[in-house]
Design an enzyme around this catalytic site. Structure first.
Site, short mmCIF file in Angstrom:
data_model
loop_
_atom_site.label_atom_id
_atom_site.label_comp_id
_atom_site.label_asym_id
_atom_site.label_seq_id
_atom_site.Cartn_x
_atom_site.Cartn_y
_atom_site.Cartn_z
N ASP A 29 51.20 49.52 31.00
CA ASP A 29 50.12 49.85 31.92
C ASP A 29 50.05 51.38 32.01
O ASP A 29 51.07 52.03 32.23
CB ASP A 29 50.42 49.24 33.30
CG ASP A 29 49.26 49.31 34.26
OD1 ASP A 29 48.66 50.41 34.39
OD2 ASP A 29 48.95 48.29 34.90
N ILE A 30 48.87 51.96 31.82
CA ILE A 30 48.75 53.42 31.84
C ILE A 30 48.70 53.98 33.27
O ILE A 30 48.71 55.20 33.46
CB ILE A 30 47.55 53.93 31.02
CG1 ILE A 30 46.24 53.39 31.55
CG2 ILE A 30 47.75 53.63 29.55
CD1 ILE A 30 45.03 54.14 31.05
N GLU A 88 39.79 43.83 38.60
CA GLU A 88 39.15 44.92 37.87
C GLU A 88 38.76 44.56 36.45
O GLU A 88 37.75 45.03 35.95
CB GLU A 88 40.07 46.16 37.79
CG GLU A 88 40.74 46.59 39.05
CD GLU A 88 41.96 45.76 39.41
OE1 GLU A 88 42.72 45.31 38.53
OE2 GLU A 88 42.14 45.54 40.61
N HIS A 93 45.69 38.80 32.72
CA HIS A 93 46.79 39.71 32.41
C HIS A 93 47.95 39.47 33.37
O HIS A 93 47.78 39.33 34.56
CB HIS A 93 46.36 41.17 32.41
CG HIS A 93 45.60 41.65 33.61
ND1 HIS A 93 44.32 41.25 33.91
CD2 HIS A 93 45.95 42.52 34.58
CE1 HIS A 93 43.91 41.84 35.00
NE2 HIS A 93 44.89 42.62 35.45
N HIS A 95 51.29 41.02 34.87
CA HIS A 95 52.00 42.27 35.12
C HIS A 95 53.50 41.99 35.13
O HIS A 95 53.95 41.10 35.86
CB HIS A 95 51.63 42.86 36.48
CG HIS A 95 50.23 43.32 36.62
ND1 HIS A 95 49.86 44.64 36.41
CD2 HIS A 95 49.09 42.65 36.95
CE1 HIS A 95 48.56 44.76 36.62
NE2 HIS A 95 48.07 43.57 36.94
#
Length: 130
Positions: A29-30, A88, A93, A95
């Site tokens: 994750d950026i 978003e 996804h 995490h």
């Protein structure tokens, strides 16, 4: 229109790749909650996790577990938290977040890493996969 994650999977957007198989892709994750915060996504775009068929859901969880075990070896932490949350990006996804405290799980505490630090932790996680 392709999601940002599909663009990452296709190589249109750069990422710090962790792992890939025929059906899944994992990358850092950026905007991480903690160093090593990793996203595991199916290559097929599905908006909500409960819209996945059971077999695809179980395969995503197995892939995420494999990546999570490597993450736990590579990044010192009390445990690796797993969550499926967020509105978003309309692409499922998972995490995987190295937890030192519950603050790491709130998505309000963010870690600032340099590109070199991202690459270093990505290399460490990839090495732990083998």
């Amino acid at each position: 229109m392709a999601s940002i994650f599909t663009k990452i999977i296709n190589g249109d957007i750069p990422c710090y790749k962790i792992a890939e198989d025929d059906d899944h892709f994992a990358f850092l994750d950026i905007n991480p909650n903690a160093k090593g915060h990793t996203l595991c996504v199916p290559k097929k775009e599905v908006d909500k996790i409960l819209d996945m068929d059971e077999a695809s859901y179980m395969k995503l969880m197995a892939f995420s577990r494999k990546v999570g075990l490597a993450l736990e070896k590579a990044v010192p932490c009390k445990r690796v938290g797993m969550t499926v949350i967020g509105l978003e990006v309309p692409h499922v996804h998972v995490h995987l977040i190295p937890l030192q405290s519950m603050a790491n799980a709130t998505f309000q505490h963010k870690e600032n890493l340099t590109p070199e630090a991202f690459e270093k932790v990505a290399e460490e996680i990839r090495a732990a996969l083998t």
